[in-house]
Design an enzyme around this catalytic site. Structure first.
Site, short mmCIF file in Angstrom:
data_model
loop_
_atom_site.label_atom_id
_atom_site.label_comp_id
_atom_site.label_asym_id
_atom_site.label_seq_id
_atom_site.Cartn_x
_atom_site.Cartn_y
_atom_site.Cartn_z
N TYR A 293 0.83 -1.20 0.00
CA TYR A 293 0.00 0.00 0.00
C TYR A 293 0.87 1.25 0.00
O TYR A 293 0.57 2.23 -0.69
CB TYR A 293 -0.95 0.00 1.20
CG TYR A 293 -2.01 -1.07 1.10
CD1 TYR A 293 -3.14 -0.87 0.32
CD2 TYR A 293 -1.88 -2.28 1.78
CE1 TYR A 293 -4.12 -1.85 0.21
CE2 TYR A 293 -2.85 -3.27 1.68
CZ TYR A 293 -3.96 -3.04 0.89
OH TYR A 293 -4.92 -4.01 0.78
N ASN B 66 -12.55 -0.13 -5.62
CA ASN B 66 -12.33 -0.51 -7.01
C ASN B 66 -13.49 -1.39 -7.47
O ASN B 66 -13.73 -2.45 -6.90
CB ASN B 66 -11.00 -1.26 -7.13
CG ASN B 66 -10.77 -1.85 -8.49
OD1 ASN B 66 -11.34 -1.41 -9.48
ND2 ASN B 66 -9.93 -2.86 -8.54
N CYS C 209 -6.17 -4.86 -8.11
CA CYS C 209 -5.88 -4.63 -6.70
C CYS C 209 -5.44 -5.90 -5.98
O CYS C 209 -4.92 -5.83 -4.87
CB CYS C 209 -7.07 -3.97 -6.01
SG CYS C 209 -8.60 -4.84 -6.24
N HIS C 210 -5.59 -7.06 -6.63
CA HIS C 210 -5.07 -8.29 -6.02
C HIS C 210 -3.54 -8.25 -5.94
O HIS C 210 -2.95 -9.01 -5.18
CB HIS C 210 -5.55 -9.54 -6.78
CG HIS C 210 -5.05 -9.65 -8.18
ND1 HIS C 210 -5.65 -8.99 -9.23
CD2 HIS C 210 -4.01 -10.34 -8.71
CE1 HIS C 210 -5.00 -9.27 -10.35
NE2 HIS C 210 -4.00 -10.10 -10.06
N GLU D 120 -0.20 -15.83 -11.02
CA GLU D 120 0.73 -14.86 -11.58
C GLU D 120 2.17 -15.07 -11.10
O GLU D 120 3.03 -14.24 -11.35
CB GLU D 120 0.25 -13.44 -11.28
CG GLU D 120 -1.04 -13.11 -12.01
CD GLU D 120 -1.51 -11.68 -11.82
OE1 GLU D 120 -0.85 -10.89 -11.09
OE2 GLU D 120 -2.55 -11.33 -12.40
#
Length: 183
Positions: free
Chosen positions: A107, A130, A138-139, A166
């Site tokens: 953050y 979001n 945002c993940h 990912e």
């Protein structure tokens, strides 16, 4: 003024069903998420919500989701998006779309990227508001110290699974679970 309904499409993923609402005249994603369609639609601007929606196809979105699921983590951030929010939220969401797939930011790092290095809590609020997850990814935001943190767009298990997809190792779907690069 266009009164054509938005296009609603759903995509099966290993994270759950991804609902997407797109304006047909420009192909812009206006709302998306791994929640029921009515919940996804609740974040639409009033003028867009009044248009309603109909089931249909959004080929560019479908292709991007397919590419993302096949390993091109950046495919989802190439799709045009727009959602309501003030200038600060827009700056945060724009910065977030520059975080490459396979990377995470805290953050605090996201606050710096948005030009507001002391606004970590406000960045968290922007992530929570979001309405176009995962196209505004945002993940990819984790807590300082490399902990998973929360995820209001399908739950902790969805966030952990997307990060693992990912290229990250996530010990568990707990907010305090460490996130480490698996590659």
């Amino acid at each position: 003024m266009n009164v054509e309904p938005l296009v609603s499409c759903a995509h099966e993923t290993q994270f759950g069903e991804l609902h997407v609402l797109v304006t047909p005249e420009d192909g812009v994603v206006r709302a998306a998420g791994f929640r029921p369609l009515r919940d996804v639609a609740s974040g639409l601007r009033a003028d867009l919500a009044r248009r309603g929606w109909r089931a249909g196809d959004a080929p560019d979105v479908a292709h991007a989701v397919e590419q993302w699921l096949e390993g091109d983590a950046d495919a989802i951030t190439a799709i045009p998006v727009e959602q309501p929010g003030g200038p600060f939220f827009q700056e945060v969401w724009e910065a977030l779309r520059t975080v490459p797939g396979g990377e995470v930011v805290s953050y605090g790092e996201l606050a710096e990227m948005a030009g507001r290095p002391r606004a970590m809590r406000a960045v968290g609020t922007a992530c929570a508001r979001n309405g176009i997850a995962p196209f505004v990814p945002c993940h990819r935001v984790i807590q300082s110290g490399g902990r998973l943190g929360s995820y209001g767009f399908g739950g902790m298990a969805v966030k952990a699974a997307m990060l693992e997809h990912e290229g990250f190792a996530v010990a568990s779907a707990s907010p305090d679970a460490p996130v480490t690069a698996a590659r």
